[in-house]
Design an enzyme around this catalytic site. Structure first.
Site, mmCIF file in Angstrom:
data_model
loop_
_atom_site.group_PDB
_atom_site.id
_atom_site.type_symbol
_atom_site.label_atom_id
_atom_site.label_comp_id
_atom_site.label_asym_id
_atom_site.label_seq_id
_atom_site.Cartn_x
_atom_site.Cartn_y
_atom_site.Cartn_z
ATOM 1 N N HIS A 104 0.850 -1.191 0.000
ATOM 2 C CA HIS A 104 0.000 0.000 0.000
ATOM 3 C C HIS A 104 0.887 1.244 0.000
ATOM 4 O O HIS A 104 1.986 1.243 0.556
ATOM 5 C CB HIS A 104 -0.910 -0.023 1.224
ATOM 6 C CG HIS A 104 -1.967 1.031 1.217
ATOM 7 N ND1 HIS A 104 -1.718 2.321 1.623
ATOM 8 C CD2 HIS A 104 -3.279 0.988 0.862
ATOM 9 C CE1 HIS A 104 -2.833 3.027 1.525
ATOM 10 N NE2 HIS A 104 -3.788 2.253 1.055
ATOM 11 N N GLU A 123 -3.023 2.035 -7.355
ATOM 12 C CA GLU A 123 -3.247 3.282 -6.624
ATOM 13 C C GLU A 123 -2.628 4.453 -7.385
ATOM 14 O O GLU A 123 -1.400 4.511 -7.517
ATOM 15 C CB GLU A 123 -2.593 3.236 -5.242
ATOM 16 C CG GLU A 123 -3.109 2.175 -4.301
ATOM 17 C CD GLU A 123 -2.399 2.278 -2.955
ATOM 18 O OE1 GLU A 123 -3.005 2.810 -2.018
ATOM 19 O OE2 GLU A 123 -1.235 1.843 -2.867
#
Length: 278
Positions: free
Chosen positions: A115, A194
């Site tokens: 992430h 992302e």
């Protein structure tokens, strides 16, 4: 197969401590979320859509205890350490670190790795030592992925380019994929893209064409691995994302961005209904 993932970050912290939690007391927070979503999620066809929730570690046991065996839902942890216990080897000398075997042993089925917040943390540690090396971060993440898979966990692997990297996005994403997934069982992997350059207040999110371009690139680099949109699946973009054939789902975080900001189970379910059109 669609993959709808939920990253609950540290949404368990009450507002009086600077957090966004108004839905349940911290000791009941994980259980509350499961009990208020699993019956609805269970109504979806398991052959067509899979649901995963990534929770802060303190809430995993409560969430797993509340989980029905019939639920179409996997509980996951937010990252694992790059080393682990082994029979005849290290028996657990990993103070402060969350190992994949420990997470599997308490009932987790999946984990999120790479992430942008994890990547930023690792980059910050390296920079404190005077080192700027994104390849090193990808190598560390590769070890984490291998540890997770060895323990029997599936992996949601996040990739993405920052504003500074956007001009060279192909090179950046290619390295994140090639190094991060080197010698990895790809049957256990879902990719979350992302757009780091577009995440945050006041920033313009990527349009349909940009997301489609990225998804096609990722699939071409990974022999067709599932790709979900990690820039935030919301009610506002759910129909648009659902219209992109190369996008296989989305990553949800906050469900409310004004007023009582936070995560709310009923709003989470509304996002899912909008995305799936059911």
């Amino acid at each position: 197969m669609k993959h709808i993932c939920l990253n609950l970050k540290r949404f368990d912290i009450p507002k009086e401590y600077g957090g966004v939690n108004t839905i349940a007391s911290p000791e009941d927070w994980g259980k509350h979320i499961i009990e208020n979503t699993q019956s609805i999620l269970g109504a979806y066809n398991k052959e067509k859509v899979a649901f995963s929730m990534y929770m802060p570690e303190a809430h995993l046991i409560g969430a797993i205890d509340a989980l029905s065996h019939e639920a179409n839902l996997q509980i996951g942890c937010q990252g694992v350490h790059r080393e682990d216990t082994s029979v005849g080897g290290n028996f657990g000398a990993f103070t402060t670190n969350r190992t994949a075997n420990s997470m599997r042993a308490i009932g987790c089925a999946t984990t999120i790795i790479g992430h942008c917040e994890e990547r930023r943390d690792k980059a910050g540690i390296l920079q404190e030592a005077g080192v700027i090396d994104t390849d090193a971060i990808n190598h560390i993440l590769n070890k984490e992925i291998k540890a997770a898979i060895s323990a029997g966990l599936s992996v949601l692997y996040c990739i993405g380019e920052s504003a500074e990297e956007q001009e060279n996005w192909q090179e950046v994403l290619r390295k994140q994929l090639s190094i991060g997934l080197e010698n990895v069982d790809k049957n256990k992997i879902v990719i979350a893209y992302e757009p780091i350059w577009a995440i945050g207040p006041g920033k313009t999110p990527p349009d349909r064409e940009y997301i489609e371009k990225i998804a096609k690139f990722v699939k071409s680099e990974t022999d067709g691995l599932p790709v979900i949109y990690g820039g935030g699946l919301k009610v506002d973009n759910a129909e648009m994302l659902a219209s992109i054939p190369e996008i296989d789902g989305g990553l949800i975080a906050l469900t409310r961005f004004s007023g009582e900001i936070g995560f709310y189970p009923e709003e989470y379910l509304e996002i899912i209904r909008t995305y799936l059109g059911e």
